[in-house]
Design a protein around this motif. Structure first.
Motif, PDB file in Angstrom:
ATOM      1  N   ARG A 102       0.857  -1.192   0.000  1.00 26.82           N
ATOM      2  CA  ARG A 102       0.000   0.000   0.000  1.00 26.82           C
ATOM      3  C   ARG A 102       0.893   1.242   0.000  1.00 26.82           C
ATOM      4  O   ARG A 102       1.679   1.452   0.929  1.00 26.82           O
ATOM      5  CB  ARG A 102      -0.915  -0.018   1.215  1.00 26.82           C
ATOM      6  CG  ARG A 102      -2.014   1.053   1.228  1.00 26.82           C
ATOM      7  CD  ARG A 102      -2.948   0.800   2.400  1.00 26.82           C
ATOM      8  NE  ARG A 102      -3.975   1.809   2.541  1.00 26.82           N
ATOM      9  CZ  ARG A 102      -5.146   1.801   1.908  1.00 26.82           C
ATOM     10  NH1 ARG A 102      -5.420   0.821   1.060  1.00 26.82           N
ATOM     11  NH2 ARG A 102      -6.036   2.754   2.104  1.00 26.82           N
ATOM     12  N   VAL A 103       0.763   2.044  -1.057  1.00 22.01           N
ATOM     13  CA  VAL A 103       1.602   3.225  -1.247  1.00 22.01           C
ATOM     14  C   VAL A 103       0.716   4.464  -1.229  1.00 22.01           C
ATOM     15  O   VAL A 103      -0.350   4.485  -1.858  1.00 22.01           O
ATOM     16  CB  VAL A 103       2.361   3.155  -2.598  1.00 22.01           C
ATOM     17  CG1 VAL A 103       3.200   4.405  -2.813  1.00 22.01           C
ATOM     18  CG2 VAL A 103       3.241   1.908  -2.655  1.00 22.01           C
ATOM     19  N   THR A 104       1.137   5.486  -0.531  1.00 23.53           N
ATOM     20  CA  THR A 104       0.389   6.736  -0.521  1.00 23.53           C
ATOM     21  C   THR A 104       1.254   7.870  -1.049  1.00 23.53           C
ATOM     22  O   THR A 104       2.460   7.914  -0.816  1.00 23.53           O
ATOM     23  CB  THR A 104      -0.125   7.074   0.901  1.00 23.53           C
ATOM     24  OG1 THR A 104      -0.861   8.302   0.861  1.00 23.53           O
ATOM     25  CG2 THR A 104       1.023   7.229   1.883  1.00 23.53           C
ATOM     26  N   ALA A 105       0.612   8.772  -1.794  1.00 26.21           N
ATOM     27  CA  ALA A 105       1.318   9.912  -2.387  1.00 26.21           C
ATOM     28  C   ALA A 105       0.306  11.016  -2.659  1.00 26.21           C
ATOM     29  O   ALA A 105      -0.909  10.803  -2.606  1.00 26.21           O
ATOM     30  CB  ALA A 105       2.018   9.501  -3.685  1.00 26.21           C
ATOM     31  N   SER A 106       0.808  12.185  -2.987  1.00 21.96           N
ATOM     32  CA  SER A 106      -0.067  13.299  -3.333  1.00 21.96           C
ATOM     33  C   SER A 106      -0.734  13.024  -4.680  1.00 21.96           C
ATOM     34  O   SER A 106      -0.323  12.138  -5.438  1.00 21.96           O
ATOM     35  CB  SER A 106       0.733  14.599  -3.415  1.00 21.96           C
ATOM     36  OG  SER A 106       1.650  14.535  -4.500  1.00 21.96           O
ATOM     37  N   VAL A 130      -0.369  -3.616  -5.969  1.00 21.76           N
ATOM     38  CA  VAL A 130      -0.129  -2.287  -5.398  1.00 21.76           C
ATOM     39  C   VAL A 130      -1.453  -1.594  -5.128  1.00 21.76           C
ATOM     40  O   VAL A 130      -2.322  -1.544  -5.999  1.00 21.76           O
ATOM     41  CB  VAL A 130       0.733  -1.418  -6.344  1.00 21.76           C
ATOM     42  CG1 VAL A 130       0.925  -0.024  -5.741  1.00 21.76           C
ATOM     43  CG2 VAL A 130       2.086  -2.072  -6.603  1.00 21.76           C
ATOM     44  N   GLU A 131      -1.607  -1.085  -3.919  1.00 24.15           N
ATOM     45  CA  GLU A 131      -2.726  -0.212  -3.580  1.00 24.15           C
ATOM     46  C   GLU A 131      -2.176   1.213  -3.523  1.00 24.15           C
ATOM     47  O   GLU A 131      -1.328   1.519  -2.688  1.00 24.15           O
ATOM     48  CB  GLU A 131      -3.323  -0.600  -2.225  1.00 24.15           C
ATOM     49  CG  GLU A 131      -3.959  -1.984  -2.207  1.00 24.15           C
ATOM     50  CD  GLU A 131      -4.455  -2.393  -0.838  1.00 24.15           C
ATOM     51  OE1 GLU A 131      -5.108  -3.444  -0.743  1.00 24.15           O
ATOM     52  OE2 GLU A 131      -4.171  -1.673   0.144  1.00 24.15           O
ATOM     53  N   LEU A 132      -2.643   2.059  -4.425  1.00 28.56           N
ATOM     54  CA  LEU A 132      -2.142   3.432  -4.506  1.00 28.56           C
ATOM     55  C   LEU A 132      -3.189   4.375  -3.936  1.00 28.56           C
ATOM     56  O   LEU A 132      -4.293   4.495  -4.465  1.00 28.56           O
ATOM     57  CB  LEU A 132      -1.826   3.787  -5.957  1.00 28.56           C
ATOM     58  CG  LEU A 132      -1.235   5.177  -6.217  1.00 28.56           C
ATOM     59  CD1 LEU A 132       0.069   5.376  -5.438  1.00 28.56           C
ATOM     60  CD2 LEU A 132      -0.998   5.383  -7.707  1.00 28.56           C
ATOM     61  N   VAL A 133      -2.840   5.029  -2.837  1.00 28.76           N
ATOM     62  CA  VAL A 133      -3.754   5.939  -2.140  1.00 28.76           C
ATOM     63  C   VAL A 133      -3.310   7.370  -2.424  1.00 28.76           C
ATOM     64  O   VAL A 133      -2.198   7.769  -2.056  1.00 28.76           O
ATOM     65  CB  VAL A 133      -3.738   5.681  -0.620  1.00 28.76           C
ATOM     66  CG1 VAL A 133      -4.757   6.574   0.080  1.00 28.76           C
ATOM     67  CG2 VAL A 133      -4.007   4.214  -0.319  1.00 28.76           C
TER      68      VAL A 133
END
Length: 300
Positions: A102-106, A130-133
């Motif tokens: 799980r990856v978080t980014a702007s 991949v979970e992109l938040v």
């Protein structure tokens, strides 16, 4: 608040409570969770009985959370994050690189920069999910809301691994058609004569930026939005002059860097994950791929 300390409260009860809290109704929670509405109702009733509190009151608009429900929310959300992290860890067991990261980014980094990096990563490791938040909110890696984060602020927690990638340069940009119609400003003093694209509500970054760039204030903006992606779309559509990432704009031949070097603004960028994930294969390969890809983006 009274509780029966001899009774173990199952996670599914908290899960249903969170569903109702987020959706505002039993039916909405049931749809979101993929279970029957009566089951959600029984879970909430059982949790209220076990905790000795009332969690929701009925109104014409649905179920309203009580003070007790709101007080429990951060703890239940932490449980939810831990449960999701546990599932991701279980999926990755065995040989090879597999499981979910799980990856978080702007918004801008997540939509404009990370996709080709993630495509290469999945080509190399087909078993990886991949979970992109996409959010500007700093998700808590300590609570395992995400495994890896691309952040525009330096993390302070000692339990986090953080690699400084560099500074994302910001600059004024406009579509070439807009400048053909309205001309190009010769100096910063000319900017108020043009349609400027900017924010609606101030953030700590905006307040700090305005000290270095006083002209960039709300009263001067012809179009206002707090979404960075919306600002970028408005610049691309020829609505006016706005601020965006220099390297990103350079990829679009229709965008012109206006008054280059005139605004001293940049975004320091960090790649972060919890130190407990340092030797986790799925997280390590993802972290390394993001680091290399973001470094290449900075060097463009």
């Amino acid at each position: 608040m009274t509780t029966d300390n001899t009774t173990e409260i199952g996670w599914e009860l908290y899960r249903s409570y969170l569903g109702v809290l987020e959706e505002g109704s039993l039916s909405g929670a049931a749809r979101a969770m993929g279970i029957a509405q009566p089951t959600v109702g029984r879970h909430v009733d059982a949790l209220e009985k076990a905790l000795g509190v009332t969690l929701f009151t009925r109104s014409q608009t649905g179920l309203l959370p009580t003070e007790a429900a709101l007080a429990l929310q951060p703890f239940a959300q932490a449980m939810s994050s831990s449960a999701a992290a546990l599932k991701r860890a279980a999926e990755s067991q065995g040989s090879g690189i597999k499981g979910t990261v799980r990856v978080t980014a702007s918004e801008v980094i997540g939509q404009e920069v990370l996709p080709p990096i993630l495509a290469q990563l999945q080509d190399a490791h087909p078993g990886l999910k991949v979970e992109l938040v996409l959010t500007s909110r700093v998700q808590d890696l300590l609570q395992r809301e995400a495994d890896i984060a691309v952040r525009m602020t330096q993390p302070k927690q000692e339990q986090l691994i953080a690699r400084h990638i560099g500074a994302v340069r910001l600059g004024l940009h406009a579509h070439k058609d807009y400048l053909h119609k309205h001309g190009t400003p010769a100096s910063l003093a000319d900017l108020p004569k043009y349609a400027l694209i900017g924010f609606d509500e101030e953030t700590p970054f905006v307040r700090a930026a305005r000290k270095q760039f006083p002209l960039w204030n709300r009263d001067n903006f012809a179009v206002r939005t707090d979404s960075d992606m919306a600002q970028l779309a408005l610049i691309r559509a020829g609505c006016g002059i706005g601020v965006c990432q220099v390297n990103l704009a350079a990829r679009d031949p229709n965008l012109v860097h206006v008054l280059p070097g005139s605004i001293p603004l940049s975004l320091e960028t960090w790649l972060t994950m919890h130190e407990d994930l340092r030797h986790n294969p799925r997280c390590k390969v993802t972290f390394d791929a993001l680091l290399l890809g973001l470094q290449d983006y900075m060097a463009e």
